[in-house]
Structure formats: C-alpha cells, structure tokens
Design a protein around this motif. Structure first.
Motif, PDB file in Angstrom:
ATOM      1  N   LEU A 114      -4.569   3.774  14.073  1.00 23.00           N
ATOM      2  CA  LEU A 114      -4.430   5.020  13.324  1.00 23.00           C
ATOM      3  C   LEU A 114      -4.333   4.728  11.834  1.00 23.00           C
ATOM      4  O   LEU A 114      -4.991   5.381  11.011  1.00 23.00           O
ATOM      5  CB  LEU A 114      -3.194   5.786  13.786  1.00 23.00           C
ATOM      6  CG  LEU A 114      -2.863   7.048  12.977  1.00 23.00           C
ATOM      7  CD1 LEU A 114      -3.986   8.066  13.084  1.00 23.00           C
ATOM      8  CD2 LEU A 114      -1.542   7.665  13.437  1.00 23.00           C
ATOM      9  N   LEU A 115      -3.521   3.759  11.471  1.00 29.58           N
ATOM     10  CA  LEU A 115      -3.398   3.381  10.068  1.00 29.58           C
ATOM     11  C   LEU A 115      -4.752   2.934   9.513  1.00 29.58           C
ATOM     12  O   LEU A 115      -5.125   3.284   8.392  1.00 29.58           O
ATOM     13  CB  LEU A 115      -2.366   2.258   9.909  1.00 29.58           C
ATOM     14  CG  LEU A 115      -0.896   2.646  10.141  1.00 29.58           C
ATOM     15  CD1 LEU A 115      -0.031   1.386  10.202  1.00 29.58           C
ATOM     16  CD2 LEU A 115      -0.415   3.570   9.038  1.00 29.58           C
ATOM     17  N   SER A 116      -5.481   2.156  10.309  1.00 25.04           N
ATOM     18  CA  SER A 116      -6.787   1.679   9.875  1.00 25.04           C
ATOM     19  C   SER A 116      -7.739   2.839   9.611  1.00 25.04           C
ATOM     20  O   SER A 116      -8.410   2.889   8.581  1.00 25.04           O
ATOM     21  CB  SER A 116      -7.376   0.751  10.948  1.00 25.04           C
ATOM     22  OG  SER A 116      -8.681   0.361  10.606  1.00 25.04           O
ATOM     23  N   ASN A 117      -7.783   3.802  10.541  1.00 20.97           N
ATOM     24  CA  ASN A 117      -8.649   4.965  10.355  1.00 20.97           C
ATOM     25  C   ASN A 117      -8.260   5.754   9.109  1.00 20.97           C
ATOM     26  O   ASN A 117      -9.114   6.155   8.306  1.00 20.97           O
ATOM     27  CB  ASN A 117      -8.582   5.883  11.580  1.00 20.97           C
ATOM     28  CG  ASN A 117      -9.542   5.448  12.670  1.00 20.97           C
ATOM     29  OD1 ASN A 117     -10.231   4.455  12.543  1.00 20.97           O
ATOM     30  ND2 ASN A 117      -9.577   6.200  13.755  1.00 20.97           N
ATOM     31  N   ASN A 118      -6.964   5.997   8.949  1.00 17.95           N
ATOM     32  CA  ASN A 118      -6.505   6.808   7.822  1.00 17.95           C
ATOM     33  C   ASN A 118      -6.756   6.126   6.484  1.00 17.95           C
ATOM     34  O   ASN A 118      -7.233   6.749   5.531  1.00 17.95           O
ATOM     35  CB  ASN A 118      -5.021   7.127   7.975  1.00 17.95           C
ATOM     36  CG  ASN A 118      -4.762   8.172   9.049  1.00 17.95           C
ATOM     37  OD1 ASN A 118      -5.665   8.920   9.423  1.00 17.95           O
ATOM     38  ND2 ASN A 118      -3.545   8.225   9.549  1.00 17.95           N
ATOM     39  N   PHE A 119      -6.428   4.841   6.399  1.00 16.63           N
ATOM     40  CA  PHE A 119      -6.618   4.129   5.136  1.00 16.63           C
ATOM     41  C   PHE A 119      -8.104   3.928   4.838  1.00 16.63           C
ATOM     42  O   PHE A 119      -8.531   3.993   3.682  1.00 16.63           O
ATOM     43  CB  PHE A 119      -5.893   2.783   5.160  1.00 16.63           C
ATOM     44  CG  PHE A 119      -4.397   2.897   5.057  1.00 16.63           C
ATOM     45  CD1 PHE A 119      -3.806   3.787   4.179  1.00 16.63           C
ATOM     46  CD2 PHE A 119      -3.557   2.116   5.852  1.00 16.63           C
ATOM     47  CE1 PHE A 119      -2.432   3.907   4.085  1.00 16.63           C
ATOM     48  CE2 PHE A 119      -2.183   2.224   5.760  1.00 16.63           C
ATOM     49  CZ  PHE A 119      -1.611   3.116   4.883  1.00 16.63           C
ATOM     50  N   VAL A 172       0.845  -1.204   0.000  1.00 15.05           N
ATOM     51  CA  VAL A 172       0.000   0.000   0.000  1.00 15.05           C
ATOM     52  C   VAL A 172       0.875   1.246   0.000  1.00 15.05           C
ATOM     53  O   VAL A 172       0.586   2.224  -0.716  1.00 15.05           O
ATOM     54  CB  VAL A 172      -0.947   0.003   1.218  1.00 15.05           C
ATOM     55  CG1 VAL A 172      -1.594   1.377   1.397  1.00 15.05           C
ATOM     56  CG2 VAL A 172      -2.020  -1.063   1.050  1.00 15.05           C
ATOM     57  N   ALA A 173       1.944   1.233   0.784  1.00 13.76           N
ATOM     58  CA  ALA A 173       2.851   2.385   0.825  1.00 13.76           C
ATOM     59  C   ALA A 173       3.438   2.652  -0.557  1.00 13.76           C
ATOM     60  O   ALA A 173       3.533   3.803  -0.998  1.00 13.76           O
ATOM     61  CB  ALA A 173       3.968   2.130   1.838  1.00 13.76           C
ATOM     62  N   GLU A 174       3.817   1.590  -1.244  1.00 14.87           N
ATOM     63  CA  GLU A 174       4.377   1.729  -2.588  1.00 14.87           C
ATOM     64  C   GLU A 174       3.321   2.225  -3.564  1.00 14.87           C
ATOM     65  O   GLU A 174       3.582   3.114  -4.382  1.00 14.87           O
ATOM     66  CB  GLU A 174       4.937   0.380  -3.055  1.00 14.87           C
ATOM     67  CG  GLU A 174       5.590   0.439  -4.429  1.00 14.87           C
ATOM     68  CD  GLU A 174       6.181  -0.901  -4.849  1.00 14.87           C
ATOM     69  OE1 GLU A 174       6.589  -1.010  -6.024  1.00 14.87           O
ATOM     70  OE2 GLU A 174       6.234  -1.831  -4.015  1.00 14.87           O
ATOM     71  N   GLN A 175       2.118   1.663  -3.468  1.00 17.21           N
ATOM     72  CA  GLN A 175       1.042   2.041  -4.370  1.00 17.21           C
ATOM     73  C   GLN A 175       0.646   3.508  -4.189  1.00 17.21           C
ATOM     74  O   GLN A 175       0.378   4.217  -5.160  1.00 17.21           O
ATOM     75  CB  GLN A 175      -0.173   1.141  -4.115  1.00 17.21           C
ATOM     76  CG  GLN A 175      -1.379   1.452  -5.004  1.00 17.21           C
ATOM     77  CD  GLN A 175      -2.497   0.445  -4.792  1.00 17.21           C
ATOM     78  OE1 GLN A 175      -2.256  -0.755  -4.707  1.00 17.21           O
ATOM     79  NE2 GLN A 175      -3.725   0.930  -4.715  1.00 17.21           N
ATOM     80  N   LEU A 176       0.615   3.970  -2.944  1.00 19.02           N
ATOM     81  CA  LEU A 176       0.205   5.339  -2.649  1.00 19.02           C
ATOM     82  C   LEU A 176       1.388   6.307  -2.595  1.00 19.02           C
ATOM     83  O   LEU A 176       1.202   7.494  -2.323  1.00 19.02           O
ATOM     84  CB  LEU A 176      -0.550   5.376  -1.313  1.00 19.02           C
ATOM     85  CG  LEU A 176      -1.819   4.528  -1.230  1.00 19.02           C
ATOM     86  CD1 LEU A 176      -2.449   4.644   0.155  1.00 19.02           C
ATOM     87  CD2 LEU A 176      -2.824   4.945  -2.296  1.00 19.02           C
ATOM     88  N   GLU A 177       2.577   5.788  -2.824  1.00 22.39           N
ATOM     89  CA  GLU A 177       3.801   6.585  -2.801  1.00 22.39           C
ATOM     90  C   GLU A 177       3.961   7.308  -1.466  1.00 22.39           C
ATOM     91  O   GLU A 177       4.224   8.508  -1.389  1.00 22.39           O
ATOM     92  CB  GLU A 177       3.810   7.589  -3.964  1.00 22.39           C
ATOM     93  CG  GLU A 177       3.786   6.926  -5.330  1.00 22.39           C
ATOM     94  CD  GLU A 177       3.839   7.929  -6.476  1.00 22.39           C
ATOM     95  OE1 GLU A 177       3.662   9.141  -6.222  1.00 22.39           O
ATOM     96  OE2 GLU A 177       4.079   7.502  -7.624  1.00 22.39           O
ATOM     97  N   MET A 178       3.798   6.520  -0.399  1.00 21.88           N
ATOM     98  CA  MET A 178       3.954   7.046   0.956  1.00 21.88           C
ATOM     99  C   MET A 178       5.192   6.422   1.583  1.00 21.88           C
ATOM    100  O   MET A 178       5.436   5.216   1.428  1.00 21.88           O
ATOM    101  CB  MET A 178       2.717   6.714   1.804  1.00 21.88           C
ATOM    102  CG  MET A 178       1.409   7.238   1.239  1.00 21.88           C
ATOM    103  SD  MET A 178      -0.047   6.718   2.189  1.00 21.88           S
ATOM    104  CE  MET A 178       0.177   7.700   3.676  1.00 21.88           C
ATOM    105  N   PRO A 179       6.004   7.198   2.303  1.00 23.76           N
ATOM    106  CA  PRO A 179       7.222   6.657   2.927  1.00 23.76           C
ATOM    107  C   PRO A 179       6.877   5.593   3.962  1.00 23.76           C
ATOM    108  O   PRO A 179       6.154   5.881   4.928  1.00 23.76           O
ATOM    109  CB  PRO A 179       7.859   7.885   3.586  1.00 23.76           C
ATOM    110  CG  PRO A 179       7.246   9.066   2.911  1.00 23.76           C
ATOM    111  CD  PRO A 179       5.859   8.649   2.537  1.00 23.76           C
TER     112      PRO A 179
END
Length: 450
Positions: free
Chosen positions: A276-281, A258-265
C-alpha cells in the motif's frame, strides 16, 4: 528508468489497484454536491473536460453564476474548442453580448465560440443552440431572460463542446478492438487508469458502442463498497504488527525521512502494509506533473469514466477480476518483492533525478497516442517494461491475461448481446495478451477503427 517509475507505469496499464489506493480519500468526502438529478450524466462527462472545477458543486452551483465564474467558463470552453484547430469562418460576425448573466446571454457568448469556425452554424444563436440540442427548454420555455445558474452555464458549455467535437468527427479514440461470434459482440478498450482533460471527450463512435452495449466489463468495480472495505481491511496491519516489523532498519529509516519530508504522521504510515505504501508513494510522481493532483488524475482515468457512466445509466457492471482478487495479488507478493517496490518508491522521493522528466514525457506520449488511437506507437512505448522479470511485473501480466481472456471466451460462448470491456491497455498489448489468448481460442480480433 528507475524501478519506481517502472512500477508506476506498469500499474497504470496493468491493474486498477492504483486507483483504489487513491479512491478512499476521494470517497471520504461526505459533503453533498448541490446538483440536479437530471444534470448528473452531463456533468459526469463535462467535469473531465477541464472547463470548471468540481468545487463549484459545493458552492452555490444552482444559484446565479458570478461574472468571474462565467468569464472563466467561457475562456476555458473557448480554449477547449480551439484545440481542435478547425477552419475559421471568416464571414462570421459575433452576436451582441449584454453581460447581464442571463441564460440568453450565456447562450450568445457560447454561440460566439462556435460561430468562429466552419460548422453547421446559422446566424441566429438560439436557433443554432436548439438545433444541436445545446439549449433545451422545459414546460416553462427557454427562460432566456432568467438569470443563469452555474449549473445552467456549465451544462450549456459541456453540450457545446460535445456537439462541436461530434461535428468535427473528433475526440479521443483510445486503443480498441472488437471480437464477435454469431450472436455476441464484445468491444474491448485498453484503458489508462489515470488521465487528463485532453483525453475527453471521447470519439462518438466509441461512446456509441458503449451506449449500445448491454453491460460493462471491467477489471474491478471501484464503486463496489464491499470491495473497498476488503481493500482497506487487507491494506492495513491488524495483527499487532507494524511496518517496522516487516522491513529492514534501512527501509524503515527511509520511511521516516519521507514522512518528515512530506509532513505525514509516521504513526499512520506504520499501520500500512508495504504494497500500500509503495502504491501511494509511487503515485506521487504524478502529483502536479500534468497540472492535476494524483486524485484528480485517478478521477480522469478511463475506467472511472465508464464505471460512473454505467452506474448513472443503470447499465449492468461485471467484473473480470474484482477488487478482492487484485488485493489478494498484492498480498501474495513475497515480503522481499514488497519491500523492493517500497524502497524504489521511497528512493524516488528522497533522491529525485532528471530521469523523472523523461518518465513524465513517456506518460504524456501514452496520453497523446491513446487520444489519436495510434495502437502501434502506444505499443512501442511498452518496451520500457520489456525484459522486466521482477515478481511485481510477472504479477501484473501473464496469468491474469489468460484468465481474463478465458472469461471473455465464456461470454462469447454463453451470452447473447453486445458487451463493452475496459481493462488496462497493457493486457491487450504485452506478450501473450488477452487478444493472443482469444485468437488461440479460435476468435478473430479486429481493430475497432477500420
């Protein structure tokens, strides 16, 4: 329905924490908007109408409006009012437009929008606008020949929309109730924590009840900086661990994808806790679905609107729970429940399905029924969450409803005056909700619109 979407929908009606997962990014912008202090209240209301972008605040907002901006503002204002489907005034003849960008010219263009319909119109644009307090002068007079600033034009447009909706007895009604005793009245509004411009303006009866109230009760005051600090502190690992230490290898591998797909570090994501990750995604499912970003939908949320209005009006704000309490609820979820929710959110991004279109339609129906004030149809849509005995869903409802109801009983028994309550709509509509507990305590809960 996918678990990920159930989480999103339940959170949308059950807790403001989805907003807190978005708000830090919104509040991080330290650029000062170029707004006059007297205009803050009107602009706070008007920016929800979808007739101008808030980016204008930061780019010459108090300088002469450009032709492009004015044309856009007029067009969107006309569309907003056209949505009311009012009866046409067949005898109306538009007033002449000079196109010189003066205050008078803006007033004429806006008057030509209202004049199309059977409203309390008169033949003279300035007289009409003054009569309905859309055009308000100062010690300098009306200054009709002066160039209109973007701020002037926006304020006029916002006031026109507000007045037209009031004349048409229109506006979003929400799902609302009232409970009272001999010396205390409590208005209760079920919130959707995210929203769209179609939910504004709200019906005058609803906003009048708020204006006459002595204080606002919310689940959590999202404008409280101490609560936000606590949220940020608890949402991040600060003990040397990372997400890699608390989830399975398979889950971590999905996070990497997911990080790669969304270009997130990935390094930044590793420092965030699973909830937190669950809420954000999960909130990303809304991104673009209604022509707005997730952040914009949060800013259109009912809670945020009343919070900001109360803040600007210096109306007391009280918490039924507080950000700290909501954060602690998520913190108390078992590691298994947190990872289950995270996996569902990650799968929703990695493996989108056609179901997502139905999910967006369900939320659109929520917005529509909320605007109409159709409590019955709104409640019917909650069947999507019935039978969900997950730890997450049990956290959102049940005990919280009983505790919030107990606090409202305390208000009725110990306080005098009128209060306005805004909490997630689910807390008024799921099984054994706040209304149920109030009635069990001997109070009669009546529909707000009777």
């Amino acid at each position: 329905m996918k678990k990920m979407t159930k989480t999103v929908l339940a959170t949308t009606l059950g807790t403001t924490l989805m907003l807190t997962s978005i708000m830090p990014a919104v509040k991080a912008d330290e650029v000062t908007p170029d707004i006059s202090s007297w205009a803050l209240g009107t602009l706070n209301e008007g920016e929800k109408y979808g007739i101008f972008p808030i980016e204008w605040y930061y780019d010459g907002f108090r300088t002469a409006i450009t032709t492009e901006r004015l044309d856009s503002l007029i067009k969107l204002t006309e569309q907003k009012i056209a949505g009311l489907n009012l009866d046409k005034n067949e005898r109306f003849k538009p007033v002449a437009i000079k196109g010189d960008g003066t205050r008078g010219d803006v007033i004429n263009r806006l008057y030509n929008i209202a004049g199309q319909y059977k409203l309390d119109t008169v033949e003279d644009a300035v007289t009409y606008m003054q009569k309905h307090k859309i055009l308000q002068g100062s010690e300098k007079g009306l200054m009709l020949d002066q160039k209109a600033t973007t701020q002037h034009a926006v304020i006029f447009a916002v006031r026109l929309i507000q007045n037209t909706f009031e004349q048409a007895n229109a506006g979003a009604k929400g799902v609302a109730w009232v409970v009272e005793d001999e010396d205390t009245k409590v208005y209760m509004l079920g919130s959707i924590h995210v929203g769209t411009p179609e939910m504004y303006p709200m019906h005058k009866k609803l906003t009048k009840a708020f204006e006459e109230s002595d204080g606002l009760f919310v689940e959590a005051n999202l404008l409280d900086p101490t609560g936000m600090d606590y949220y940020i502190e608890k949402a991040m690992f600060n003990d040397g661990r990372t997400i890699k230490d608390v989830v399975s290898e398979d889950t971590y591998a999905k996070l990497q994808k997911v990080a790669e797909q969304l270009e997130m570090p990935i390094e930044e994501l590793e420092m965030q806790k699973p909830w937190l990750l669950s809420n954000n995604f999960s909130s990303m499912m809304m991104d673009g679905a209604f022509g707005l970003t997730a952040e914009e939908m949060a800013m259109h949320g009912v809670d945020m609107q009343f919070l900001l209005t109360a803040y600007l009006q210096q109306k007391p704000i009280y918490e039924l729970e507080g950000i700290n309490a909501q954060v602690d609820m998520f913190e108390a979820l078992s590691p298994e429940a947190q990872e289950e929710s995270l996996v569902a959110a990650l799968d929703g991004i990695l493996e989108p399905t056609e179901q997502s279109e139905e999910d967006v339609q369900l939320m659109a129906d929520w917005f529509t029924n909320w605007v109409k004030g159709d409590v019955e149809k709104f409640a019917e849509s909650l069947t999507e969450m019935e039978g969900d005995t997950s730890e997450f869903n049990q956290m959102l409802f049940g005990k919280r409803d009983a505790e919030m109801a107990a606090k409202l009983v305390g208000v009725l028994e110990e306080q005098k005056g009128t209060f306005f309550v805004v909490v997630g709509a689910g807390h008024f509509l799921v099984d054994k909700n706040i209304r149920y507990h109030l009635e069990e305590s001997g109070y009669e809960v009546k529909p707000f619109y009777q």
